[in-house]
Design a protein around this motif. Structure first.
Motif, PDB file in Angstrom:
ATOM      1  N   PHE A 180      44.711 -58.833  58.191  1.00 43.86           N
ATOM      2  CA  PHE A 180      44.602 -60.210  58.677  1.00 43.86           C
ATOM      3  C   PHE A 180      43.185 -60.739  58.499  1.00 43.86           C
ATOM      4  O   PHE A 180      42.218 -59.971  58.440  1.00 43.86           O
ATOM      5  CB  PHE A 180      45.021 -60.297  60.152  1.00 43.86           C
ATOM      6  CG  PHE A 180      44.255 -59.393  61.084  1.00 43.86           C
ATOM      7  CD1 PHE A 180      43.002 -59.744  61.574  1.00 43.86           C
ATOM      8  CD2 PHE A 180      44.799 -58.176  61.487  1.00 43.86           C
ATOM      9  CE1 PHE A 180      42.304 -58.914  62.440  1.00 43.86           C
ATOM     10  CE2 PHE A 180      44.106 -57.329  62.353  1.00 43.86           C
ATOM     11  CZ  PHE A 180      42.853 -57.706  62.831  1.00 43.86           C
ATOM     12  N   THR A 181      43.078 -62.062  58.420  1.00 43.24           N
ATOM     13  CA  THR A 181      41.769 -62.714  58.344  1.00 43.24           C
ATOM     14  C   THR A 181      41.879 -64.159  58.791  1.00 43.24           C
ATOM     15  O   THR A 181      42.925 -64.795  58.613  1.00 43.24           O
ATOM     16  CB  THR A 181      41.190 -62.667  56.918  1.00 43.24           C
ATOM     17  OG1 THR A 181      39.870 -63.227  56.930  1.00 43.24           O
ATOM     18  CG2 THR A 181      42.043 -63.465  55.938  1.00 43.24           C
ATOM     19  N   ASP A 182      40.814 -64.657  59.392  1.00 47.91           N
ATOM     20  CA  ASP A 182      40.705 -66.095  59.666  1.00 47.91           C
ATOM     21  C   ASP A 182      39.587 -66.709  58.834  1.00 47.91           C
ATOM     22  O   ASP A 182      39.191 -67.848  59.055  1.00 47.91           O
ATOM     23  CB  ASP A 182      40.464 -66.352  61.156  1.00 47.91           C
ATOM     24  CG  ASP A 182      39.150 -65.747  61.655  1.00 47.91           C
ATOM     25  OD1 ASP A 182      38.427 -65.111  60.852  1.00 47.91           O
ATOM     26  OD2 ASP A 182      38.841 -65.909  62.854  1.00 47.91           O
ATOM     27  N   GLY A 183      39.079 -65.937  57.876  1.00 48.49           N
ATOM     28  CA  GLY A 183      37.994 -66.397  57.025  1.00 48.49           C
ATOM     29  C   GLY A 183      36.637 -65.903  57.477  1.00 48.49           C
ATOM     30  O   GLY A 183      35.737 -65.700  56.657  1.00 48.49           O
ATOM     31  N   ASN A 184      36.478 -65.700  58.787  1.00 51.19           N
ATOM     32  CA  ASN A 184      35.225 -65.175  59.334  1.00 51.19           C
ATOM     33  C   ASN A 184      35.337 -63.709  59.730  1.00 51.19           C
ATOM     34  O   ASN A 184      34.331 -63.008  59.822  1.00 51.19           O
ATOM     35  CB  ASN A 184      34.798 -65.986  60.561  1.00 51.19           C
ATOM     36  CG  ASN A 184      34.367 -67.392  60.199  1.00 51.19           C
ATOM     37  OD1 ASN A 184      33.728 -67.603  59.168  1.00 51.19           O
ATOM     38  ND2 ASN A 184      34.732 -68.365  61.030  1.00 51.19           N
ATOM     39  N   LYS A 185      36.545 -63.276  59.991  1.00 53.01           N
ATOM     40  CA  LYS A 185      36.806 -61.886  60.353  1.00 53.01           C
ATOM     41  C   LYS A 185      37.933 -61.369  59.477  1.00 53.01           C
ATOM     42  O   LYS A 185      38.821 -62.130  59.081  1.00 53.01           O
ATOM     43  CB  LYS A 185      37.208 -61.765  61.828  1.00 53.01           C
ATOM     44  CG  LYS A 185      36.133 -62.213  62.807  1.00 53.01           C
ATOM     45  CD  LYS A 185      36.651 -62.184  64.239  1.00 53.01           C
ATOM     46  CE  LYS A 185      35.574 -62.661  65.216  1.00 53.01           C
ATOM     47  NZ  LYS A 185      36.071 -62.702  66.615  1.00 53.01           N
ATOM     48  N   VAL A 186      37.894 -60.086  59.187  1.00 56.15           N
ATOM     49  CA  VAL A 186      38.977 -59.458  58.437  1.00 56.15           C
ATOM     50  C   VAL A 186      39.257 -58.113  59.090  1.00 56.15           C
ATOM     51  O   VAL A 186      38.338 -57.417  59.534  1.00 56.15           O
ATOM     52  CB  VAL A 186      38.619 -59.306  56.941  1.00 56.15           C
ATOM     53  CG1 VAL A 186      37.382 -58.451  56.754  1.00 56.15           C
ATOM     54  CG2 VAL A 186      39.780 -58.737  56.151  1.00 56.15           C
ATOM     55  N   GLY A 187      40.536 -57.773  59.213  1.00 55.33           N
ATOM     56  CA  GLY A 187      40.874 -56.532  59.897  1.00 55.33           C
ATOM     57  C   GLY A 187      42.287 -56.100  59.591  1.00 55.33           C
ATOM     58  O   GLY A 187      42.953 -56.641  58.698  1.00 55.33           O
ATOM     59  N   ALA A 188      42.757 -55.120  60.363  1.00 55.07           N
ATOM     60  CA  ALA A 188      44.102 -54.588  60.149  1.00 55.07           C
ATOM     61  C   ALA A 188      44.597 -53.954  61.438  1.00 55.07           C
ATOM     62  O   ALA A 188      43.810 -53.517  62.284  1.00 55.07           O
ATOM     63  CB  ALA A 188      44.106 -53.567  59.022  1.00 55.07           C
ATOM     64  N   CYS A 189      45.921 -53.902  61.579  1.00 58.17           N
ATOM     65  CA  CYS A 189      46.534 -53.228  62.714  1.00 58.17           C
ATOM     66  C   CYS A 189      47.886 -52.686  62.282  1.00 58.17           C
ATOM     67  O   CYS A 189      48.438 -53.117  61.262  1.00 58.17           O
ATOM     68  CB  CYS A 189      46.693 -54.173  63.909  1.00 58.17           C
ATOM     69  SG  CYS A 189      47.764 -55.598  63.594  1.00 58.17           S
ATOM     70  N   ILE A 190      48.411 -51.728  63.057  1.00 60.04           N
ATOM     71  CA  ILE A 190      49.750 -51.206  62.768  1.00 60.04           C
ATOM     72  C   ILE A 190      50.572 -51.175  64.047  1.00 60.04           C
ATOM     73  O   ILE A 190      50.041 -51.296  65.153  1.00 60.04           O
ATOM     74  CB  ILE A 190      49.717 -49.809  62.107  1.00 60.04           C
ATOM     75  CG1 ILE A 190      49.106 -48.759  63.037  1.00 60.04           C
ATOM     76  CG2 ILE A 190      48.976 -49.850  60.798  1.00 60.04           C
ATOM     77  CD1 ILE A 190      49.239 -47.343  62.490  1.00 60.04           C
ATOM     78  N   ASP A 191      51.879 -51.000  63.875  1.00 64.40           N
ATOM     79  CA  ASP A 191      52.811 -51.083  64.993  1.00 64.40           C
ATOM     80  C   ASP A 191      52.651 -49.914  65.955  1.00 64.40           C
ATOM     81  O   ASP A 191      51.978 -48.923  65.672  1.00 64.40           O
ATOM     82  CB  ASP A 191      54.250 -51.128  64.469  1.00 64.40           C
ATOM     83  CG  ASP A 191      54.630 -49.833  63.771  1.00 64.40           C
ATOM     84  OD1 ASP A 191      55.222 -48.959  64.424  1.00 64.40           O
ATOM     85  OD2 ASP A 191      54.311 -49.679  62.574  1.00 64.40           O
ATOM     86  N   ARG A 192      53.299 -50.029  67.104  1.00 65.93           N
ATOM     87  CA  ARG A 192      53.166 -49.048  68.187  1.00 65.93           C
ATOM     88  C   ARG A 192      53.692 -47.666  67.815  1.00 65.93           C
ATOM     89  O   ARG A 192      53.337 -46.675  68.448  1.00 65.93           O
ATOM     90  CB  ARG A 192      53.892 -49.549  69.439  1.00 65.93           C
ATOM     91  CG  ARG A 192      55.390 -49.708  69.254  1.00 65.93           C
ATOM     92  CD  ARG A 192      56.087 -50.033  70.569  1.00 65.93           C
ATOM     93  NE  ARG A 192      55.587 -51.255  71.155  1.00 65.93           N
ATOM     94  CZ  ARG A 192      55.585 -51.511  72.468  1.00 65.93           C
ATOM     95  NH1 ARG A 192      56.052 -50.619  73.312  1.00 65.93           N
ATOM     96  NH2 ARG A 192      55.137 -52.637  72.935  1.00 65.93           N
ATOM     97  N   ASN A 193      54.549 -47.591  66.803  1.00 66.58           N
ATOM     98  CA  ASN A 193      55.085 -46.297  66.387  1.00 66.58           C
ATOM     99  C   ASN A 193      54.337 -45.695  65.205  1.00 66.58           C
ATOM    100  O   ASN A 193      54.590 -44.549  64.836  1.00 66.58           O
ATOM    101  CB  ASN A 193      56.563 -46.439  66.004  1.00 66.58           C
ATOM    102  CG  ASN A 193      57.415 -46.845  67.188  1.00 66.58           C
ATOM    103  OD1 ASN A 193      57.566 -46.089  68.136  1.00 66.58           O
ATOM    104  ND2 ASN A 193      57.957 -48.048  67.149  1.00 66.58           N
ATOM    105  N   GLY A 194      53.459 -46.469  64.598  1.00 70.15           N
ATOM    106  CA  GLY A 194      52.720 -45.970  63.444  1.00 70.15           C
ATOM    107  C   GLY A 194      53.601 -45.692  62.252  1.00 70.15           C
ATOM    108  O   GLY A 194      53.341 -44.765  61.471  1.00 70.15           O
TER     109      GLY A 194
END
Length: 755
Positions: free
Chosen positions: A349-363
């Protein structure tokens, strides 16, 4: 009328994702080039059509290359404003009827005091793309937009959001509208994507090979759709996310978002502007696209992107005893706002100023990342996707279930999950807010004694009325009270389909539960119980665009099966924050028919909700001279009528049903809008078949068995929380007439109707 057995609702996809970023926000063409190499190596993740040239979709999301565009603009005698004072819209135009869509776009620009001061035809090379892709290939243009009011930054970004949503709404329904699409419209970033194979992306867009085009981050996506027809607009990345996985609860998420829209108010948008943004979600698009729409709304409402992602894709927190009080309060508070968008997922994900990542609760979508000594981070859905000298690696890691990483390009920092979540949990006093806004079921004053109302002859009469059989008592209810789990039978079911049964079947038997398939693994409800939750909330939904709304109070139930004493307490609520009314789901056949009585009941429910009722009890307890309406029928009808009236989010539905016995009955009711269920006749029956001193234990065991059964049903679809399953309609109907489906179960696949 539908024809054939194909239904687009069963389409699924699985993809490759990743990003590269310079933590110090130093842009370079090398970032873009390496991201494209990463994309090329994910060719195995992308789908390919029979012509061997049309891909399911590929794309890259980068910062707006200001200097590059500045040089191109100067060649045409145009001077770009400063960064942040203009935005770039990447627009797909259909090759037919182009002028109509241009006129719509220009009219909306004028309406919002925006000016397209430069329209750039994006160079494309379509010689190598496949025939399928070429058949709906769009014109690609970049609209450089500024405000005539000289606004910039977030204010301009919000106006661009409004511009895009209004334009989409005005174009909807026109011929070739599916081919008119804005892949991005932002002051920060831009997206190059299409119905392409991974190696075709930079061949198709020569911009991406120009060394003057630089960026400090690049998010890539290779799409594999298992049984969809690809479209240019469905390629990813989307405007804020690139998603690998499936949102199994998407239908419920969209329905709930639609129902909440009537409650929206914000300091950032006028009421008129909010109305122009609606609807937020669009069922014509994929689950990933709708998740992106939800992310965009919450960011435009003023929240930071990492908080938004923690709201939409939270970890398994309810059973986690190691969480701090602050972090538990953070998740508890946001659970009253939104149900999880549940399913296996890895998201960049990004809003243009930050970029990152996440995954679901089960991986269930594993990901890995590496940080190098030259301040670069490489994140991908698989390891080894970018060649990095081992001597240059500063750190390697992987996201564990429910975790997140974040690069702040403004602050030049890299943050891991614990730091992110701790910071978010301390942003506001969530414990104080929860104390004011959430009432636990244990706080409701009630008589805990089990008061049963039916004598033996009355009980038998009602059992016959609701279709009870000796088998129900002997093989379903009795085993539940002794084992605390569903009765065990042979594998498979050789009984006739409900539509062919000689004896009238329970209405829920016409519903077939969908299950996890393709790349979507089921959950083990026994060994993975810790990631699952049966908690539900009663009361009016929150305004998603503001925090700490004093009008949105919630009652928290640990699980959805309500005992008679608790139901009595709920019925008595009539204070400032909670107001309950009971509606009788019965009708006199001498005065009306079933269809008209359901319609009338739905109208009564709507009037009550408009009058301030926020908990509605629908009871089909028999009345003298009247017939009971099946609880599933009335639940679905009222639920969908309230959605159509735009007031569904103001009320929770609690069902008091005599026809609710086994787990499947509960599952269908919850899937079609019920928040809680009191199976009063099942409780009365348990009282009659249990020893007097064992009635309480029998009822507790029955509730435990229903809870286990619900977790098992959720697990088959890869869903972890009952809150997400609520209103999700994850069923297929077999044998009900189209008239009933349209009235009570709108949106549920019904490929073979009955009469």
């Amino acid at each position: 009328m539908t024809r054939g057995l194909y239904s687009e609702e069963f389409e699924k996809d699985a993809c490759g994702i990743g990003f590269i970023a310079n933590i110090k926000n130093v842009p370079s063409h090398q970032i873009v080039a390496d991201a494209l190499k990463m994309l090329h190596k994910m060719e195995h993740r992308g789908g390919v059509a029979a012509d061997d040239k049309t891909g399911d979709g590929a794309g890259v999301h980068i910062q707006i290359p200001h200097n590059y565009f500045q040089q191109l603009a100067k060649q045409e005698g145009i001077e770009l404003p400063a960064k942040g004072a203009y935005g770039v819209g990447m627009v797909f135009f259909p090759m037919l009827n182009t002028q109509l869509f241009e006129s719509i776009l220009n009219a909306v620009l004028r309406q919002l005091d925006l000016e397209a001061f430069w329209i750039r035809w994006v160079p494309t090379r379509g010689e190598e793309i496949g025939d399928f892709a070429k058949s709906n290939e769009p014109y690609v243009r970049q609209y450089f937009i500024k405000s005539t009011d000289a606004i910039s930054g977030r204010e301009l970004q919000r106006k661009l959001y409004l511009f895009r949503k209004i334009t989409e709404y005005k174009a909807k329904g026109l011929d070739y509208a599916k081919e008119f699409y804005m892949s991005s419209c932002s002051i920060h970033s831009i997206i190059y994507k299409g119905e392409l194979r991974t190696w075709q992306l930079d061949e198709y867009y020569p911009d991406l090979k120009d060394e003057r085009l630089v960026s400090a981050f690049a998010i890539i996506h290779s799409r594999f759709s298992t049984n969809t027809l690809p479209e240019w607009r469905l390629a990813q990345p989307f405007r804020y996310i690139a998603h690998n996985g499936e949102i199994n609860t998407i239908k419920g998420n969209i329905n709930k978002m639609r129902s909440r829209e009537a409650l929206f108010s914000s300091t950032h948008f006028t009421k008129e502007e909010i109305n122009q943004l609606l609807p937020i979600c669009n069922a014509e698009f994929s689950d990933s696209a709708n998740l992106d729409m939800a992310v965009e709304l919450l960011i435009m409402g003023g929240r930071e992107i990492e908080r938004v992602m923690a709201m939409l894709i939270p970890p398994a927190w309810r059973e986690n005893i190691t969480l701090s009080k602050e972090l538990r309060a953070f998740y508890d508070y946001h659970a009253t706002f939104l149900e999880p968008w549940d399913g296996p997922a890895a998201v960049c994900f990004t809003d243009g100023n930050k970029v990152g990542a996440c995954i679901d609760r089960n991986g269930l979508r594993p990901t890995r990342y590496s940080i190098t000594k030259d301040d670069r981070i490489v994140f991908a859905s698989e390891t080894g996707i970018v060649e990095i000298e081992p001597s240059q690696v500063l750190k390697r890691g992987k996201l564990k279930p429910g975790q997140m990483i974040l690069v702040d390009l403004v602050e030049n920092t890299f943050e891991e999950d614990e730091s992110i979540k701790t910071r978010l949990s301390q942003e506001f006093d969530y414990q104080k807010w929860n104390h004011e806004l959430i009432t636990h079921e244990s706080e409701l004053a009630r008589d805990t004694t089990l008061n049963f109302k039916l004598e033996t002859d009355e009980l038998l009469k009602e059992q016959l009325t609701f279709g009870y059989s000796k088998e129900d008592l002997k093989y379903i209810l009795k085993p539940m009270t002794t084992t605390g789990s569903e009765p065990i039978g042979s594998m498979g079911n050789d009984a006739a389909l409900a539509v062919f049964a000689k004896r009238n079947a329970h209405l829920s038997n016409y519903f077939r539960q969908l299950f996890a398939q393709v790349s979507n693994p089921a959950i083990d409800p026994i060994r993975e119980k810790a990631v699952m939750s049966l908690a539900v909330y009663l009361g009016q939904s929150n305004n998603l665009l503001e925090d700490n709304d004093p009008t949105s109070r919630k009652i928290l139930l640990d699980q959805p099966v309500v005992k008679p004493a608790l139901l009595a307490s709920i019925k008595e609520l009539s204070g400032e924050h909670y107001r309950t009314v009971e509606l009788s789901a019965t009708y006199s056949p001498e005065k009306t028919n079933l269809k008209e009585s359901i319609k009338e009941l739905s109208k009564q429910a709507a009037d009550l909700v408009r009058g301030g009722v926020n908990i509605l009890v629908l009871s089909n307890r028999p009345k003298t001279g009247e017939l009971s309406i099946p609880s599933l029928l009335v639940t679905g009808a009222v639920h969908h009528y309230l959605i159509d009236q735009g007031i569904r989010a103001r009320v929770s539905l609690v069902i008091e049903g005599g026809d609710v016995i086994e787990t499947h009955h509960f599952a269908t009711l919850i899937a079609y809008g019920a928040s809680a269920v009191c199976p009063y006749l099942a409780f009365e029956t348990l009282n009659s078949i249990s020893e007097p001193d064992q009635v309480k234990e029998a009822i507790d065991q029955y509730i435990k068995a229903i809870g286990y059964g619900l977790r098992k049903i959720l697990s088959k679809m890869g869903i972890s929380t009952l809150q997400s399953y609520e209103s999700a309609q994850i069923f297929e109907i077999l044998g009900l007439s189209d008239e009933i489906v349209k009235l009570c179960f709108k949106g549920t696949p019904s490929r073979i109707s009955g009469k």
